[in-house]
Design a protein around this motif. Structure first.
Motif, PDB file in Angstrom:
ATOM      1  N   GLY A 120      51.595  15.053   5.111  1.00 14.65           N
ATOM      2  CA  GLY A 120      52.057  14.193   4.016  1.00 14.65           C
ATOM      3  C   GLY A 120      52.872  15.014   3.035  1.00 14.65           C
ATOM      4  O   GLY A 120      52.968  16.244   3.142  1.00 14.65           O
ATOM      5  N   ARG A 121      53.465  14.327   2.057  1.00  7.17           N
ATOM      6  CA  ARG A 121      54.247  15.022   1.043  1.00  7.17           C
ATOM      7  C   ARG A 121      53.318  15.815   0.120  1.00  7.17           C
ATOM      8  O   ARG A 121      52.089  15.639   0.171  1.00  7.17           O
ATOM      9  CB  ARG A 121      55.101  14.035   0.256  1.00  7.17           C
ATOM     10  N   PRO A 122      53.858  16.668  -0.743  1.00  5.25           N
ATOM     11  CA  PRO A 122      53.000  17.477  -1.616  1.00  5.25           C
ATOM     12  C   PRO A 122      52.187  16.633  -2.599  1.00  5.25           C
ATOM     13  O   PRO A 122      52.624  15.572  -3.051  1.00  5.25           O
ATOM     14  CB  PRO A 122      53.999  18.372  -2.372  1.00  5.25           C
ATOM     15  N   ASN A 123      51.003  17.125  -2.903  1.00  3.41           N
ATOM     16  CA  ASN A 123      50.168  16.614  -3.992  1.00  3.41           C
ATOM     17  C   ASN A 123      49.652  15.194  -3.793  1.00  3.41           C
ATOM     18  O   ASN A 123      49.453  14.460  -4.759  1.00  3.41           O
ATOM     19  CB  ASN A 123      50.912  16.705  -5.339  1.00  3.41           C
ATOM     20  N   VAL A 124      49.396  14.822  -2.533  1.00  5.21           N
ATOM     21  CA  VAL A 124      48.789  13.510  -2.278  1.00  5.21           C
ATOM     22  C   VAL A 124      47.295  13.651  -1.983  1.00  5.21           C
ATOM     23  O   VAL A 124      46.622  12.640  -1.750  1.00  5.21           O
ATOM     24  CB  VAL A 124      49.485  12.784  -1.102  1.00  5.21           C
ATOM     25  N   GLY A 125      46.784  14.885  -1.995  1.00  2.00           N
ATOM     26  CA  GLY A 125      45.351  15.086  -1.790  1.00  2.00           C
ATOM     27  C   GLY A 125      44.973  15.444  -0.369  1.00  2.00           C
ATOM     28  O   GLY A 125      43.818  15.241   0.031  1.00  2.00           O
ATOM     29  N   LYS A 126      45.901  16.019   0.388  1.00  2.07           N
ATOM     30  CA  LYS A 126      45.582  16.381   1.779  1.00  2.07           C
ATOM     31  C   LYS A 126      44.462  17.410   1.840  1.00  2.07           C
ATOM     32  O   LYS A 126      43.536  17.281   2.641  1.00  2.07           O
ATOM     33  CB  LYS A 126      46.839  16.934   2.481  1.00  2.07           C
ATOM     34  N   SER A 127      44.556  18.450   1.026  1.00  5.08           N
ATOM     35  CA  SER A 127      43.548  19.508   1.072  1.00  5.08           C
ATOM     36  C   SER A 127      42.185  19.020   0.591  1.00  5.08           C
ATOM     37  O   SER A 127      41.149  19.427   1.115  1.00  5.08           O
ATOM     38  CB  SER A 127      44.006  20.711   0.243  1.00  5.08           C
ATOM     39  N   THR A 128      42.172  18.131  -0.399  1.00  3.34           N
ATOM     40  CA  THR A 128      40.906  17.558  -0.848  1.00  3.34           C
ATOM     41  C   THR A 128      40.267  16.745   0.270  1.00  3.34           C
ATOM     42  O   THR A 128      39.057  16.820   0.507  1.00  3.34           O
ATOM     43  CB  THR A 128      41.132  16.674  -2.086  1.00  3.34           C
ATOM     44  N   LEU A 129      41.085  15.982   0.990  1.00  5.32           N
ATOM     45  CA  LEU A 129      40.577  15.218   2.124  1.00  5.32           C
ATOM     46  C   LEU A 129      40.098  16.151   3.234  1.00  5.32           C
ATOM     47  O   LEU A 129      39.032  15.936   3.841  1.00  5.32           O
ATOM     48  CB  LEU A 129      41.667  14.286   2.651  1.00  5.32           C
ATOM     49  N   PHE A 130      40.872  17.190   3.511  1.00  7.79           N
ATOM     50  CA  PHE A 130      40.493  18.171   4.529  1.00  7.79           C
ATOM     51  C   PHE A 130      39.136  18.781   4.198  1.00  7.79           C
ATOM     52  O   PHE A 130      38.240  18.864   5.049  1.00  7.79           O
ATOM     53  CB  PHE A 130      41.579  19.248   4.599  1.00  7.79           C
ATOM     54  N   ASN A 131      38.961  19.209   2.952  1.00  8.95           N
ATOM     55  CA  ASN A 131      37.685  19.790   2.534  1.00  8.95           C
ATOM     56  C   ASN A 131      36.540  18.791   2.678  1.00  8.95           C
ATOM     57  O   ASN A 131      35.421  19.156   3.063  1.00  8.95           O
ATOM     58  CB  ASN A 131      37.768  20.264   1.081  1.00  8.95           C
ATOM     59  N   ARG A 132      36.812  17.540   2.366  1.00  6.22           N
ATOM     60  CA  ARG A 132      35.783  16.508   2.480  1.00  6.22           C
ATOM     61  C   ARG A 132      35.377  16.330   3.950  1.00  6.22           C
ATOM     62  O   ARG A 132      34.192  16.199   4.271  1.00  6.22           O
ATOM     63  CB  ARG A 132      36.318  15.188   1.916  1.00  6.22           C
ATOM     64  N   LEU A 133      36.341  16.356   4.861  1.00  7.80           N
ATOM     65  CA  LEU A 133      36.047  16.133   6.277  1.00  7.80           C
ATOM     66  C   LEU A 133      35.349  17.330   6.911  1.00  7.80           C
ATOM     67  O   LEU A 133      34.485  17.165   7.776  1.00  7.80           O
ATOM     68  CB  LEU A 133      37.339  15.814   7.038  1.00  7.80           C
ATOM     69  N   VAL A 134      35.720  18.553   6.493  1.00 11.35           N
ATOM     70  CA  VAL A 134      35.075  19.738   7.081  1.00 11.35           C
ATOM     71  C   VAL A 134      33.822  20.141   6.323  1.00 11.35           C
ATOM     72  O   VAL A 134      33.115  21.059   6.727  1.00 11.35           O
ATOM     73  CB  VAL A 134      36.052  20.933   7.162  1.00 11.35           C
ATOM     74  N   VAL A 163      47.425  12.100  14.229  1.00 15.64           N
ATOM     75  CA  VAL A 163      47.984  12.540  12.949  1.00 15.64           C
ATOM     76  C   VAL A 163      47.440  11.646  11.843  1.00 15.64           C
ATOM     77  O   VAL A 163      47.455  10.414  11.965  1.00 15.64           O
ATOM     78  CB  VAL A 163      49.520  12.493  12.949  1.00 15.64           C
ATOM     79  N   LEU A 164      46.935  12.269  10.770  1.00 12.86           N
ATOM     80  CA  LEU A 164      46.548  11.538   9.568  1.00 12.86           C
ATOM     81  C   LEU A 164      47.673  11.693   8.554  1.00 12.86           C
ATOM     82  O   LEU A 164      47.908  12.782   8.035  1.00 12.86           O
ATOM     83  CB  LEU A 164      45.243  12.092   8.986  1.00 12.86           C
ATOM     84  N   LEU A 165      48.399  10.618   8.288  1.00 10.93           N
ATOM     85  CA  LEU A 165      49.453  10.629   7.284  1.00 10.93           C
ATOM     86  C   LEU A 165      48.834  10.206   5.951  1.00 10.93           C
ATOM     87  O   LEU A 165      48.424   9.064   5.775  1.00 10.93           O
ATOM     88  CB  LEU A 165      50.582   9.680   7.672  1.00 10.93           C
ATOM     89  N   VAL A 166      48.747  11.148   5.028  1.00 13.95           N
ATOM     90  CA  VAL A 166      48.080  10.907   3.749  1.00 13.95           C
ATOM     91  C   VAL A 166      49.123  10.540   2.700  1.00 13.95           C
ATOM     92  O   VAL A 166      50.143  11.228   2.556  1.00 13.95           O
ATOM     93  CB  VAL A 166      47.285  12.148   3.296  1.00 13.95           C
ATOM     94  N   VAL A 167      48.860   9.465   1.960  1.00 12.52           N
ATOM     95  CA  VAL A 167      49.748   9.016   0.881  1.00 12.52           C
ATOM     96  C   VAL A 167      48.909   8.809  -0.379  1.00 12.52           C
ATOM     97  O   VAL A 167      47.679   8.734  -0.321  1.00 12.52           O
ATOM     98  CB  VAL A 167      50.483   7.704   1.264  1.00 12.52           C
ATOM     99  N   ASP A 168      49.591   8.711  -1.509  1.00  5.75           N
ATOM    100  CA  ASP A 168      48.929   8.545  -2.803  1.00  5.75           C
ATOM    101  C   ASP A 168      48.940   7.072  -3.183  1.00  5.75           C
ATOM    102  O   ASP A 168      49.997   6.502  -3.495  1.00  5.75           O
ATOM    103  CB  ASP A 168      49.664   9.388  -3.855  1.00  5.75           C
ATOM    104  N   THR A 190      47.979  20.887   6.650  1.00  4.40           N
ATOM    105  CA  THR A 190      49.332  21.429   6.611  1.00  4.40           C
ATOM    106  C   THR A 190      49.894  21.393   5.195  1.00  4.40           C
ATOM    107  O   THR A 190      49.374  20.694   4.321  1.00  4.40           O
ATOM    108  CB  THR A 190      50.276  20.640   7.543  1.00  4.40           C
ATOM    109  N   GLY A 191      50.965  22.131   4.989  1.00  5.60           N
ATOM    110  CA  GLY A 191      51.631  22.134   3.693  1.00  5.60           C
ATOM    111  C   GLY A 191      52.363  20.830   3.427  1.00  5.60           C
ATOM    112  O   GLY A 191      52.664  20.057   4.332  1.00  5.60           O
ATOM    113  N   GLY A 192      52.648  20.587   2.138  1.00  2.67           N
ATOM    114  CA  GLY A 192      53.355  19.370   1.746  1.00  2.67           C
ATOM    115  C   GLY A 192      54.771  19.322   2.326  1.00  2.67           C
ATOM    116  O   GLY A 192      55.529  20.279   2.203  1.00  2.67           O
ATOM    117  N   ILE A 193      55.127  18.207   2.960  1.00  2.00           N
ATOM    118  CA  ILE A 193      56.397  18.076   3.672  1.00  2.00           C
ATOM    119  C   ILE A 193      57.455  17.468   2.759  1.00  2.00           C
ATOM    120  O   ILE A 193      57.262  16.384   2.183  1.00  2.00           O
ATOM    121  CB  ILE A 193      56.227  17.200   4.928  1.00  2.00           C
TER     122      ILE A 193
END
Length: 446
Positions: free
Chosen positions: A11-25, A88-93, A59-62
């Motif tokens: 997903g694009r930067p700052n939509v919470g991908k890493s927060t979601l990743f941490n929640r899942l792992v 693929v999980l496409l994360v959006v805000d 992944t990093g913000g695209i």
């Protein structure tokens, strides 16, 4: 991780991908921060979702249309993750609504032909989910509302991921379950990521001339000749006085933690500049913690032959207090020194795991004290009654003496050198602990 389905979080930067990743792992594996673009390198973790094992990659913000070289590198790495992914999980805000960058990433994914789940994040109020998600249905992927920060909707997402995963391939019986974990540490821009990429044989980490490109501790796996290695590439470690941003502060803490949890630490220094004050500070931390270390003098290809000889001497002298750490000089361009690096790390690890029978230790002790008796003070001579090994990593030896204060630094150094020579422990730290045979005095350690 071989043979498991791969799930890429994009997903694009700052939509919470890493927060979601941490929640899942279920751990703080990725740094989260309000600053956009914190995640730069891809972070991989093996997880079980609804009982199904898979590998999750953050992944990093695209930013597809950016001219920034770093943004292009981030996209290239994210594209590789998407190409390899089974889902693929496409994360959006959800609070921002549909953004042009979301549509651009979605367009790229449509052409990829990969299964995609649209994760509408930051839906903190489930009652407003339908309203906030209305715009996103136009993207055309199955959509799920979640709040990664609070956990709302995450169980439903885990169930959906499990349903979309292919059956995992059977793991080879010859594949090793355990492997050598190597932390790659050093100050910024000494070539840590380039070193890992060269050893792995592919561009798994972003390499940039900009100091401080790596901010997370990133796991990269290598299977070679039936052996498994896991490299942990860490953020460049600066002086504390220069760590002004909270983000860099947490990166440094992770780098230190990675070194303490690794089997062997590769301390990378720049051979062209020699050992500087920050290299010595980091080496002092590793020495204090008695961590198994290999010193890697990188970028040796940038020096002429006579300069290279002086550089080797300078590195050896600058880190001489790391008495047990072997030194190897490398080039990620010419690949000089790379062939022997992993076998050397294995030797260091093997020595750190050595256990010596008590009988052999006490035979050594008798011979050592006969050659050179313990020192005396005020008419009282030191006596050592017994020697045993208490632990490994590092090998830890306990001496029982009549008076620990009589066994001074020089004599303990004599015993340590004897242990190293007798039992082949020239590449691992050693810890000596001196205890009173009467239990009346506190133990001393070296």
């Amino acid at each position: 991780m071989k043979g498991l389905p791969l799930v890429a979080v994009v997903g694009r930067p700052n939509v919470g991908k890493s927060t979601l990743f941490n929640r899942l792992v279920r751990e703080r594996a990725a740094i989260t921060h309000d600053e956009p673009g914190v995640t730069r390198d891809s972070i991989w973790r093996e997880v079980h979702l609804e009982g199904r094992p898979c590998v999750l990659v953050d992944t990093g913000g695209i930013l597809l249309e950016s001219d920034d070289p770093l943004a292009q590198d981030i996209f290239a790495q994210a594209r590789e993750a998407m190409t390899e992914a089974d889902l693929v999980l496409l994360v959006v805000d959800g609070r921002d609504g549909l953004h042009p960058h979301d549509e651009a990433v979605a367009g790229f994914l449509r052409h990829s032909g990969k299964p995609v789940l649209l994760v509408v994040n930051k839906i903190d109020s489930p009652e407003r989910a339908d309203l906030l998600m209305a715009d996103f249905h136009a993207i055309g992927f199955p959509a799920l509302p979640v709040s990664a920060a609070h956990g709302h909707g995450v169980p439903d997402l885990e169930e959906a991921i499990a349903q979309h995963l292919p059956e995992p391939l059977g793991l080879s019986q010859e594949e090793p379950l355990a492997g050598l974990r190597l932390a790659v540490v050093g100050r910024p821009n000494v070539g840590k990521s380039s070193l890992v990429n060269a050893l792995v044989g592919q561009k798994r980490l972003i390499v940039s001339e900009m100091a401080g490109t790596t901010r997370d501790a990133v796991d990269v796996e290598l299977l070679r000749e039936g052996k498994r290695y896991v490299f942990v590439d860490t953020a460049g470690i600066r002086r504390k006085s220069r760590i002004q941003e909270s983000l860099e502060y947490f990166s440094v803490l992770r780098a230190m933690g990675a070194a303490k949890s690794a089997d062997v630490t590769l301390l990378v220094v720049d051979a062209t500049t020699g050992v500087v004050a920050q290299d010595k500070r980091l080496a002092a931390f590793l020495d204090q913690e008695k961590l198994p270390v290999v010193v890697v003098g990188n970028k040796i290809d940038l020096l002429h032959r006579d300069e290279a000889h002086k550089a080797r001497q300078a590195v050896a002298e600058g880190l001489a207090f790391l008495t047990a750490a072997p030194v190897v000089f490398t080039s990620t361009v010419t690949r000089a020194g790379l062939g022997g690096l992993l076998p050397l790390a294995e030797q260091v690890h093997a020595q750190s795991q050595v256990r010596i029978p008590t009988g052999e230790l006490n035979r050594f002790l008798r011979a050592a004290t006969e050659r050179q008796a313990p020192p005396s003070k005020g008419g009282k001579r030191g006596k050592i009654y017994y020697l045993t090994q208490a632990d490994t990593t590092p090998p830890t030896f306990v001496l029982f003496a009549n008076d620990p204060e009589l066994l001074r630094h020089n004599y303990l150094r004599y015993l340590e050198n004897g242990l190293r020579k007798t039992f082949g422990l020239d590449k691992t730290p050693i810890r000596l602990v001196v205890r009173s045979s009467h239990g009346e005095q506190p133990p001393r350690s070296r």
